[in-house]
Design an enzyme around this catalytic site. Structure first.
Site, PDB file in Angstrom:
ATOM      1  N   SER A 235       0.862  -1.186   0.000  1.00  0.00           N
ATOM      2  CA  SER A 235       0.000   0.000   0.000  1.00  0.00           C
ATOM      3  C   SER A 235       0.891   1.226   0.000  1.00  0.00           C
ATOM      4  O   SER A 235       2.037   1.177   0.466  1.00  0.00           O
ATOM      5  CB  SER A 235      -0.888   0.007   1.247  1.00  0.00           C
ATOM      6  OG  SER A 235      -1.483   1.282   1.447  1.00  0.00           O
TER       7      SER A 235
ATOM      8  N   TYR B  47      -1.918  -0.682  10.395  1.00  0.00           N
ATOM      9  CA  TYR B  47      -1.956  -0.994   8.964  1.00  0.00           C
ATOM     10  C   TYR B  47      -0.617  -0.655   8.319  1.00  0.00           C
ATOM     11  O   TYR B  47      -0.046  -1.451   7.569  1.00  0.00           O
ATOM     12  CB  TYR B  47      -3.088  -0.212   8.309  1.00  0.00           C
ATOM     13  CG  TYR B  47      -3.265  -0.473   6.827  1.00  0.00           C
ATOM     14  CD1 TYR B  47      -3.836  -1.666   6.390  1.00  0.00           C
ATOM     15  CD2 TYR B  47      -2.879   0.472   5.877  1.00  0.00           C
ATOM     16  CE1 TYR B  47      -4.013  -1.912   5.030  1.00  0.00           C
ATOM     17  CE2 TYR B  47      -3.047   0.239   4.529  1.00  0.00           C
ATOM     18  CZ  TYR B  47      -3.622  -0.957   4.108  1.00  0.00           C
ATOM     19  OH  TYR B  47      -3.785  -1.192   2.769  1.00  0.00           O
TER      20      TYR B  47
ATOM     21  N   LYS C 166       2.213  -3.198   6.492  1.00  0.00           N
ATOM     22  CA  LYS C 166       2.636  -3.014   5.104  1.00  0.00           C
ATOM     23  C   LYS C 166       4.141  -2.731   5.008  1.00  0.00           C
ATOM     24  O   LYS C 166       4.805  -3.158   4.055  1.00  0.00           O
ATOM     25  CB  LYS C 166       1.831  -1.882   4.458  1.00  0.00           C
ATOM     26  CG  LYS C 166       0.346  -2.202   4.306  1.00  0.00           C
ATOM     27  CD  LYS C 166       0.111  -3.430   3.435  1.00  0.00           C
ATOM     28  CE  LYS C 166      -1.358  -3.677   3.164  1.00  0.00           C
ATOM     29  NZ  LYS C 166      -1.592  -4.825   2.252  1.00  0.00           N
TER      30      LYS C 166
END
Length: 206
Positions: free
Chosen positions: A63, A77, A81
């Site tokens: 991402s 998150y 990633k």
């Protein structure tokens, strides 16, 4: 070719998760799915991939949050990633040393893509923010086509627009360089952009 695309999202400040006693459960769930989920599938497939005539070929979907540091409300998150980036960049070097056929490991860093991933995001209680990806975003078909084409020619990294627009593509590249040379400035830019986005997404009082 093994495509690793497991992912769940989050959208709340870490402080609010702490106050609701959800912080560590949320962090663990994100790492289990986004990071361990990908490494676990690779572990199950590695033996057969090493025997393949074309060698190990991996397409890993990360991402833009795993590329540009400091995006608010995405602590766990972002960590999951960035873990993908660290693992697969290191694996590429290891396989380059040990394997007779050089590996092809492509990491893709999409920005906003028009999928329902945020409908089931973690951290949706008090303090959660609006993360509507339908307004400015790239279609899933276009996003996938770009990364497949990049892997086919052996690209190492695939950088995307933040929101699917040309201006968003320029912002991604500028933020990468800004974060490298002027990290404090990058923090301020991201904080201001997210505050503006939050205010514009709020519904008027009834």
């Amino acid at each position: 070719l093994l495509v690793l695309n497991a992912g769940i999202a989050m959208g709340a400040p870490f402080v609010s998760l702490c106050e609701q006693n959800q912080a560590m459960g949320t962090m663990k769930r994100l790492m289990d799915v986004n990071y361990i989920g990908s490494v676990g599938v690779l572990n199950a497939c590695m033996g057969s991939m090493r025997r393949a005539e074309g060698g190990v070929r991996l397409l890993v979907v990360s991402s833009v949050v795993g590329l540009v540091e400091g995006v608010p409300w995405r602590t766990g998150y972002a960590a999951s990633k960035f873990a993908l980036k660290g693992f697969f960049n290191t694996l590429r070097v290891e396989l380059g040393i040990s394997e007779p056929v050089p590996p092809t490991v492509t990491l893709a860093y999409p920005g906003a893509v028009n999928t329902p991933v945020n409908n089931a995001r973690l951290g949706t209680g008090d303090g959660a923010v609006d993360l509507d990806l339908t307004k400015k975003s790239m279609s899933p078909d276009r996003c996938a086509a770009i990364m497949v084409a990049a892997h086919a020619v052996g690209r190492r990294d695939v950088f995307y627009s933040i929101d699917g627009t040309l201006a968003g593509a320029i912002k991604t590249r500028l933020l990468r360089h800004l974060a490298f040379f002027f990290p404090a400035g990058s923090d301020r830019v991201l904080a201001r952009a997210m505050r503006v986005g939050e205010m514009s997404s709020k519904k008027p009082a009834r």
